[in-house]
Structures are given as structure tokens and as C-alpha cells.
Design a protein around this motif. Structure first.
Motif, PDB file in Angstrom:
ATOM      1  N   ARG A 150      -7.396   2.901   3.190  1.00  0.00           N
ATOM      2  CA  ARG A 150      -8.049   2.263   2.049  1.00  0.00           C
ATOM      3  C   ARG A 150      -8.055   3.088   0.771  1.00  0.00           C
ATOM      4  O   ARG A 150      -8.237   2.541  -0.306  1.00  0.00           O
ATOM      5  N   LEU A 151      -7.882   4.400   0.879  1.00  0.00           N
ATOM      6  CA  LEU A 151      -7.937   5.260  -0.299  1.00  0.00           C
ATOM      7  C   LEU A 151      -6.742   4.959  -1.210  1.00  0.00           C
ATOM      8  O   LEU A 151      -5.599   4.928  -0.745  1.00  0.00           O
ATOM      9  N   ALA A 152      -7.018   4.715  -2.478  1.00  0.00           N
ATOM     10  CA  ALA A 152      -5.953   4.393  -3.432  1.00  0.00           C
ATOM     11  C   ALA A 152      -4.973   5.557  -3.518  1.00  0.00           C
ATOM     12  O   ALA A 152      -5.370   6.716  -3.625  1.00  0.00           O
ATOM     13  N   GLY A 153      -3.685   5.241  -3.463  1.00  0.00           N
ATOM     14  CA  GLY A 153      -2.648   6.264  -3.453  1.00  0.00           C
ATOM     15  C   GLY A 153      -2.667   7.155  -4.676  1.00  0.00           C
ATOM     16  O   GLY A 153      -2.530   8.370  -4.579  1.00  0.00           O
ATOM     17  N   ASP A 154      -2.828   6.560  -5.877  1.00  0.00           N
ATOM     18  CA  ASP A 154      -2.830   7.370  -7.097  1.00  0.00           C
ATOM     19  C   ASP A 154      -4.056   8.272  -7.149  1.00  0.00           C
ATOM     20  O   ASP A 154      -3.983   9.418  -7.583  1.00  0.00           O
ATOM     21  N   PHE A 155      -5.191   7.771  -6.672  1.00  0.00           N
ATOM     22  CA  PHE A 155      -6.400   8.593  -6.613  1.00  0.00           C
ATOM     23  C   PHE A 155      -6.196   9.741  -5.633  1.00  0.00           C
ATOM     24  O   PHE A 155      -6.557  10.887  -5.917  1.00  0.00           O
ATOM     25  N   ALA A 156      -5.604   9.451  -4.474  1.00  0.00           N
ATOM     26  CA  ALA A 156      -5.349  10.487  -3.471  1.00  0.00           C
ATOM     27  C   ALA A 156      -4.432  11.568  -4.040  1.00  0.00           C
ATOM     28  O   ALA A 156      -4.675  12.761  -3.830  1.00  0.00           O
ATOM     29  N   CYS A 157      -3.405  11.175  -4.784  1.00  0.00           N
ATOM     30  CA  CYS A 157      -2.491  12.152  -5.393  1.00  0.00           C
ATOM     31  C   CYS A 157      -3.214  13.033  -6.400  1.00  0.00           C
ATOM     32  O   CYS A 157      -3.075  14.261  -6.386  1.00  0.00           O
ATOM     33  N   THR A 158      -3.995  12.423  -7.267  1.00  0.00           N
ATOM     34  CA  THR A 158      -4.723  13.177  -8.287  1.00  0.00           C
ATOM     35  C   THR A 158      -5.719  14.143  -7.646  1.00  0.00           C
ATOM     36  O   THR A 158      -5.796  15.316  -8.024  1.00  0.00           O
ATOM     37  N   LEU A 159      -6.464  13.666  -6.674  1.00  0.00           N
ATOM     38  CA  LEU A 159      -7.435  14.498  -5.983  1.00  0.00           C
ATOM     39  C   LEU A 159      -6.743  15.640  -5.239  1.00  0.00           C
ATOM     40  O   LEU A 159      -7.177  16.803  -5.306  1.00  0.00           O
ATOM     41  N   ALA A 160      -5.655  15.340  -4.560  1.00  0.00           N
ATOM     42  CA  ALA A 160      -4.917  16.366  -3.816  1.00  0.00           C
ATOM     43  C   ALA A 160      -4.352  17.427  -4.755  1.00  0.00           C
ATOM     44  O   ALA A 160      -4.419  18.624  -4.463  1.00  0.00           O
ATOM     45  N   GLN A 161      -3.811  17.015  -5.893  1.00  0.00           N
ATOM     46  CA  GLN A 161      -3.275  17.968  -6.865  1.00  0.00           C
ATOM     47  C   GLN A 161      -4.382  18.876  -7.390  1.00  0.00           C
ATOM     48  O   GLN A 161      -4.195  20.092  -7.542  1.00  0.00           O
ATOM     49  N   HIS A 162      -5.547  18.293  -7.648  1.00  0.00           N
ATOM     50  CA  HIS A 162      -6.681  19.086  -8.122  1.00  0.00           C
ATOM     51  C   HIS A 162      -7.114  20.109  -7.071  1.00  0.00           C
ATOM     52  O   HIS A 162      -7.271  21.287  -7.365  1.00  0.00           O
ATOM     53  N   PHE A 163      -7.306  19.669  -5.844  1.00  0.00           N
ATOM     54  CA  PHE A 163      -7.720  20.586  -4.780  1.00  0.00           C
ATOM     55  C   PHE A 163      -6.677  21.671  -4.540  1.00  0.00           C
ATOM     56  O   PHE A 163      -7.013  22.824  -4.292  1.00  0.00           O
ATOM     57  N   ASP A 164      -5.407  21.305  -4.623  1.00  0.00           N
ATOM     58  CA  ASP A 164      -4.339  22.275  -4.423  1.00  0.00           C
ATOM     59  C   ASP A 164      -4.383  23.349  -5.507  1.00  0.00           C
ATOM     60  O   ASP A 164      -4.254  24.541  -5.223  1.00  0.00           O
ATOM     61  N   ARG A 165      -4.603  22.939  -6.755  1.00  0.00           N
ATOM     62  CA  ARG A 165      -4.696  23.895  -7.873  1.00  0.00           C
ATOM     63  C   ARG A 165      -5.905  24.800  -7.714  1.00  0.00           C
ATOM     64  O   ARG A 165      -5.823  26.018  -7.864  1.00  0.00           O
ATOM     65  N   VAL A 166      -7.058  24.210  -7.372  1.00  0.00           N
ATOM     66  CA  VAL A 166      -8.279  24.986  -7.201  1.00  0.00           C
ATOM     67  C   VAL A 166      -8.129  25.983  -6.045  1.00  0.00           C
ATOM     68  O   VAL A 166      -8.540  27.142  -6.148  1.00  0.00           O
ATOM     69  N   THR A 167      -7.508  25.556  -4.973  1.00  0.00           N
ATOM     70  CA  THR A 167      -7.283  26.436  -3.828  1.00  0.00           C
ATOM     71  C   THR A 167      -6.366  27.592  -4.217  1.00  0.00           C
ATOM     72  O   THR A 167      -6.614  28.741  -3.848  1.00  0.00           O
ATOM     73  N   ALA A 168      -5.311  27.305  -4.966  1.00  0.00           N
ATOM     74  CA  ALA A 168      -4.395  28.363  -5.408  1.00  0.00           C
ATOM     75  C   ALA A 168      -5.111  29.357  -6.319  1.00  0.00           C
ATOM     76  O   ALA A 168      -4.923  30.570  -6.191  1.00  0.00           O
ATOM     77  N   GLU A 169      -5.959  28.858  -7.224  1.00  0.00           N
ATOM     78  CA  GLU A 169      -6.723  29.737  -8.103  1.00  0.00           C
ATOM     79  C   GLU A 169      -7.686  30.608  -7.304  1.00  0.00           C
ATOM     80  O   GLU A 169      -7.812  31.807  -7.552  1.00  0.00           O
ATOM     81  N   ARG A 170      -8.358  30.006  -6.327  1.00  0.00           N
ATOM     82  CA  ARG A 170      -9.278  30.758  -5.482  1.00  0.00           C
ATOM     83  C   ARG A 170      -8.542  31.855  -4.721  1.00  0.00           C
ATOM     84  O   ARG A 170      -8.992  32.997  -4.654  1.00  0.00           O
TER      85      ARG A 170
END
Length: 112
Positions: free
Chosen positions: A44-64
Motif C-alpha cells: 500500500r505504501l506509495a512508490g514515490d513516497f517510499a523512494c523519497t523516504l528511502a533516499q532520505h534515510f540512506d543519506r542520514v545513515t551515511a552522514e551518521r
């Protein structure tokens, strides 16, 4: 290099709906230890929302991870400098106080 208890992170294409959902699913399952959202994420999760959220978490994880690496390097450098100061202090003609030594002598002066 992975240690015995670590596993390789799966690769996800964060620019596709399936990759974004896969990343979010992996995050919930392995990082947050939540399995109750799996069906929602995959169906049910919208694909574009999932992509945006995943990209954000990936960036935050890399920064951490980068900040943690810098912290580890700084801690190592501080240990090396403290060790150098201690070795200099063993010579009779030189005495350099490091923060650790200064705080101990300040405490002993106050208590005495």
C-alpha cells in the motif's frame, strides 16, 4: 570489512518504487525490529513516497556513519596525544600537563 556478527546490507535502487519499498521494508525489519508493517509497505505504501523516504534515510545513515568515523579517528588521535604527553613527562627536564593529569591534580589540590 564485516565482523562476525554483521551482515552485508542489501543493495536497493532507491530511484525505483520496488527499491524504495525494499529499503523501507529492510529498515523496519532489521533496524527497527518491526514486522507488523511489512504488508503495508509492500502493498500500500506509495512508490514515490517510499523512494523519497528511502533516499532520505540512506543519506542520514551515511552522514551518521561518516560522523562516527570522524569521532573514532579523533578519539584515536587524542589517545595518541595523551600517550605522547605522558612519555614526555617521564623526562626530567620537561613537564607538559594534559587535561587528564590537570584534572587529577586539581582534584587532589582541592581535597588536600
Amino acid at each position: 570489512m564485516l565482523t562476525e556478527n554483521e551482515t552485508a546490507e542489501p543493495a536497493f535502487n532507491l530511484y525505483t518504487p520496488d527499491g524504495g519499498r525494499g529499503y523501507i521494508d529492510h529498515l523496519f525489519k532489521n533496524v527497527l525490529k518491526r514486522h507488523d508493517y511489512r504488508q503495508y509497505i509492500n502493498e500500500r505504501l506509495a512508490g514515490d513516497f517510499a523512494c523519497t523516504l528511502a533516499q532520505h534515510f540512506d543519506r542520514v545513515t551515511a552522514e551518521r556513519d561518516a560522523l562516527q568515523q570522524r569521532l573514532n579517528e579523533t578519539d584515536q588521535r587524542m589517545d595518541e596525544l595523551i600517550s605522547a604527553v605522558r612519555s614526555i613527562n617521564h623526562a626530567k627536564h620537561h613537564e607538559v600537563l594534559c587535561l587528564e593529569t590537570m584534572s587529577r591534580s586539581t582534584r587532589s589540590a582541592r581535597s588536600g
